[in-house]
Design an enzyme around this catalytic site. Structure first.
Site, PDB file in Angstrom:
ATOM      1  N   ASP A  52      50.616 -13.073  22.500  1.00  0.00           N
ATOM      2  CA  ASP A  52      49.269 -13.630  22.312  1.00  0.00           C
ATOM      3  C   ASP A  52      49.272 -15.151  22.168  1.00  0.00           C
ATOM      4  OD1 ASP A  52      50.299 -13.750  19.748  1.00  0.00           O
ATOM      5  OD2 ASP A  52      48.726 -12.537  18.810  1.00  0.00           O
TER       6      ASP A  52
ATOM      7  N   ASN B  93      60.121  -7.074  13.527  1.00  0.00           N
ATOM      8  CA  ASN B  93      58.844  -7.701  13.199  1.00  0.00           C
ATOM      9  C   ASN B  93      57.715  -6.676  13.336  1.00  0.00           C
ATOM     10  OD1 ASN B  93      56.864 -10.132  13.007  1.00  0.00           O
ATOM     11  ND2 ASN B  93      56.262  -9.096  14.892  1.00  0.00           N
ATOM     12  N   GLU B  94      57.134  -6.266  12.205  1.00  0.00           N
ATOM     13  CA  GLU B  94      55.879  -5.502  12.120  1.00  0.00           C
ATOM     14  C   GLU B  94      55.971  -4.056  12.604  1.00  0.00           C
ATOM     15  OE1 GLU B  94      52.802  -9.292  12.215  1.00  0.00           O
ATOM     16  OE2 GLU B  94      52.804  -7.938  13.932  1.00  0.00           O
TER      17      GLU B  94
ATOM     18  N   GLU C 102      53.876 -14.477   6.992  1.00  0.00           N
ATOM     19  CA  GLU C 102      53.058 -14.838   8.165  1.00  0.00           C
ATOM     20  C   GLU C 102      51.602 -14.968   7.740  1.00  0.00           C
ATOM     21  OE1 GLU C 102      52.916 -12.874  11.907  1.00  0.00           O
ATOM     22  OE2 GLU C 102      55.075 -12.464  11.983  1.00  0.00           O
TER      23      GLU C 102
END
Length: 882
Positions: free
Chosen positions: A196, A459-460, A557
């Site tokens: 993104d 990540n996530e 973040e």
């Protein structure tokens, strides 16, 4: 033979009389190769290390891939297969060696390797070093080496089709990203299929070095050293690992030495045939004073010289020298008084450290363009903004050795993700096996660096499972949970901890840490602020309202988008693109509704640009997005920094603020604070202040103004708050207030000023919320400590009495360089200096000007002059937009 890697220079010294009497031979195959596509319709020279896109551009086959819409126009490149070819001479000495290896430090990504027409091996993982035995395959005279690369897009698609038992989401990126599908089925940079904040350029190439290595006895592949501290004995030891490839069983002795610490160890050893890891321990002389490595702002970064020598039968057979830094790291997760949950903070050398910094993404879509100068500029920019930590995000690449060496030198702590992001992943045997080797190699390569303070598995992905990003049916959920544990716990974590016990290992980010482990590694709510680290984004809530932010233990973040400067966009755009509503502006935005969200957030507090000239309206809009971003991230970061010492409603003790994101991969809107090319956005100038070691933070709660003193220092202070009230229409303060001196403990945040705003204004003449604003700073008996800060009593768009400042500027040069002296007729908010494409940065920027005159230094990165700077300089303030 000299091999330099991960900041360590390894020198192998061999003597005649060892084995066959031949010295080892290394032949670099870097340099000019030839490159062709599948039907040979495109054929050209290519540099190695490099990639197909770079070669095509360098030879004029394509334009700048970043220009306008070329990311879409050049999709064909990644859909084709490409072959690299080189010819080299095989010397007699090379061919006569007992073992000859063809070594690839990095192949991107799926390839077949051919030497003189014979297949010697395959690759399927961008993050692995590969070597293939080619003894007996080399010819006298010319040898032909070919590397045939498959389209990563088509390969990933085929792997997806072959995985028919159940889907492994996500299938494709959102349409707005204009990307490619199934990136989770190929072990390459995940963001190369789009993200993104970045374009889709699925690269192919030999992105790291290629060489032949020949030896008769043994070859040192990797040396790593990890200092370990025994607290009870108050003694250091250094674990030294030698990864060796031996032709046959070799007996000898190893001498480990750090001369500066008067420490040496002699050990008998045996190297077995093939590749083996050999671990040795050097105990540090307890009478020697060990100097510790500290994060930026907390001390120095001293290093020592470690030598490792190996002898066989009296002959010196290897001699390595490397840097070793001494530091300890702990991740503290323990009960918190007055709060449910657990703490989450890092102790370095026994000292709790608040992590201040950002998140690192790839610095370019094409890794061969990431030069030492680019790395050093970005990392120096981080240090100059008083950062002490960066998180290397898990959707990019494990960075090159130089990145971590610079972080070591500068005291930048690194939270290192493994390269898995925002997806589920397959768990077939071959996928698991290549990932295991990836983890082994990367941990062995990187664990010598003191800058790396934590490993994190992904990540996530825990959050994706827990909060059902991918609409997985309840009945299928156990299968995905099992895959998650198999990949990240049973393999990545297990392998990582086997290779390195000196650092904490987190399975995911965000995560509840120890609590997630108790819940079977996927917590019911990985965003629980009582545990672990959190990621938080909100684009619709008012970012000036600190109540909208989670009072978390650690913020890894958070952030807001902005556009880069006009000068950054100029090389990749044309005149018809210079509108916020242009096709170019829409194309460059890869976050759903991102351009609109920026304006809606800005409109909460600012008048939006309304110039009739379309280019001015565009540049003014770029400016207002940077103002919005800077003020939003400032507000959120200051909230986290003031929350480090208190528990409110069971939440708090925040010990980390890493905003998203530091750098850009191309010229586009993103969350970055540094534009592609190195230019600082307003946010990065703000970071110089909100990450200051001593910081005043002001905010309102229930119409009462509070000012906190935040200190990262090791020693205690006595500070007061000094508050000045200004009318928007006058450069002279209406009044000034000072609190009493308060004791401020090192590493704390303490409230030192509290007063209802109404009472404060009542004592300041005719001031109202609409007509006045506040500045404030901290001071001790000797004067001001830390930066000056500001607090708006109303939205600037509602402020009354705002005048046009009519700022004039004069550029000067002296022995120290360049400066700009500004003169303003009135209070001016968010004063922004820009010198177009003259590279460099100002000492401060985006500031509130409450004095008639102010001088700002300019550090030029290129040759310039007073005349050029004067001609290029523009000065913008908030009132200039409407």
């Amino acid at each position: 033979m000299t091999l330099c890697g991960n900041g360590i220079c390894v020198v192998l010294c061999w003597f005649l009389g060892v084995s066959s009497g031949l010295r080892p031979v290394a032949l670099s195959l870097d340099g000019k190769w030839s490159l062709s596509n599948s039907d040979c319709s495109v054929s050209l020279p290519a540099e190695v290390p490099g990639c197909v896109h770079s070669a095509l551009q360098q030879q004029g086959f394509i334009q700048d891939p970043y220009f306008r819409f070329n990311d879409v126009s050049y999709r064909w490149i990644a859909y084709d297969n490409w072959t690299y070819t080189t010819t080299f001479a095989g010397s007699t000495q090379l061919r006569a060696s007992q073992k000859v290896l063809l070594v690839f430090d990095g192949v991107d990504t799926v390839a077949s390797i051919w030497l003189n027409g014979l297949a010697v091996g395959k690759t399927d993982n961008m993050f692995r070093r590969y070597d293939f035995t080619v003894s007996g395959l080399l010819k006298d005279g010319d040898n032909v080496l070919k590397v045939s690369l498959l389209s990563p897009v088509l390969y990933a698609s085929e792997r997806r089709k072959a995985h028919s038992a159940y889907r492994v989401p996500p299938e494709c990126p959102p349409d707005v990203q204009k990307g490619e599908c199934h990136v989770n089925f190929i072990r390459k940079e995940q963001s190369s299929f789009s993200w993104d904040w970045g374009p889709s350029f699925p690269t192919m190439g030999l992105w790291k070095g290629v060489r032949l290595e020949a030896f008769d006895v043994l070859q040192l592949i990797q040396v790593s050293s990890v200092p370990l501290h025994n607290i009870s004995l108050s003694q250091w030891r250094v674990q030294v690992d030698l990864l060796v490839d031996a032709v046959q069983t070799t007996n000898g002795k190893i001498i480990l030495s750090i001369p500066e610490l008067d420490s040496e160890q002699i050990l008998q050893t045996q190297f077995l045939p093939g590749k083996t890891k050999n671990s040795f321990t050097l105990n540090i002389n307890t009478s020697s004073q060990v100097k510790l490595w500290w994060p930026n702002g907390h001390g120095d970064q001293p290093c020592y010289r470690l030598t490792v020598r190996g002898f066989q039968g009296g002959f010196l057979v290897l001699n390595t020298e490397s840097k070793v830094y001494f530091r300890s790291v702990e991740l503290v997760q323990e009960p918190v008084v007055g709060s449910p949950g657990l703490s989450f903070y890092f102790r370095i050398n026994g000292k709790p450290i608040f992590l201040k910094g950002s998140n690192w993404i790839p610095a370019h879509s094409f890794q061969d363009r990431v030069t030492p100068a680019v790395l050093r500029n970005l990392l120096q920019s981080a240090v100059d903004a008083r950062m002490n930590a960066l998180r290397v995000w898990g959707g990019g690449v494990y960075e090159q050795d130089l990145f971590y060496s610079i972080c070591d030198e500068m005291g930048i702590m690194v939270w290192q993700d493994f390269m898995f992001a925002c997806a589920m992943y397959p768990t077939e045997g071959d996928f698991i096996q290549t990932v295991r080797e990836e983890v082994i190699q990367q941990v062995q390569r990187l664990k010598s660096h003191p800058s790396i303070i934590a490993w994190s598995g992904n990540n996530e992905n825990e959050a994706a499972l827990a909060t059902d990003w991918f609409n997985i049916p309840v009945s299928q959920r156990p299968a995905y949970l099992k895959d998650y544990v198999t990949l990240y716990v049973d393999n990545i974590r297990a392998v990582g901890q086997e290779e390195d016990q000196s650092r904490p290992f987190l399975v995911s980010s965000p995560s509840n840490g120890a609590e997630s482990e108790q819940e079977g590694w996927v917590a019911s709510n990985p965003y629980d602020p009582h545990y672990g680290d959190t990621h938080f984004y909100s684009y619709t809530l008012d970012c000036w309202d600190w109540r909208t932010f989670p009072r978390t233990r650690f913020a890894s973040e958070y952030g807001f988008q902005s556009w880069p400067s006009f000068s950054t966009l100029l090389p990749v755009s044309i005149k018809e693109d210079w509108s916020y509503n242009s096709n170019f502006s829409s194309h460059r935005q890869h976050h759903e509704d991102g351009n609109l969200r920026m304006l809606l957030q800005a409109a909460l507090h600012f008048n939006l640009p309304n110039a009739t000239d379309p280019v001015k309206r565009f540049t003014d809009t770029l400016y207002i997005t940077q103002v919005m971003q800077a003020q939003c991230v400032k507000t959120q970061t200051e909230f986290y920094r003031r929350s480090q010492s208190e528990i409110i409603e069971g939440k708090g003790r925040t010990m980390g603020a890493l905003y998203w994101q530091l750098n850009d991969v191309w010229q586009a809107p993103s969350w970055s604070s540094i534009e592609f090319g190195g230019k600082w956005k307003m946010l990065h100038y703000f970071a110089q202040n909100f990450f200051a070691a001593v910081l005043p933070v002001g905010f309102e709660d229930g119409d009462t103004l509070f000012i906190y003193a935040v200190s990262d220092l090791s020693h205690d202070l006595k500070l007061r708050a000094a508050v000045s009230v200004y009318s928007w229409s006058d450069l002279d303060p209406v009044c000034t207030l000072k609190s009493d001196l308060h004791p401020i403990s090192g590493g704390s945040a303490t409230a030192i000023f509290k007063q209802p705003v109404a009472a404060l204004l009542a004592g300041c003449g005719s001031c109202t919320r609409l007509t006045c604003l506040l500045t404030f700073h901290l001071e001790d008996s000797s004067g001001q400590q830390g930066p000056r800060n500001h607090h708006f009593l109303c939205s600037p768009k509602d402020a009354q009495g705002v005048q046009r400042p009519n700022i004039t500027a004069r550029v000067q040069q002296d022995e120290a360089g360049y400066s700009v002296t500004l003169h303003s007729a009135s209070v001016a908010a968010f004063v922004w200096l820009d010198v177009g494409n003259v590279t460099g940065r100002f000492g401060s920027n985006g500031f509130l000007m409450t004095s008639r005159n102010r001088t700002v230094r300019f550090n030029a990165w290129c040759n310039t002059s007073v005349e050029e700077l004067s001609r290029s300089l523009t000065v913008t303030s908030l009132r200039d937009l409407y």
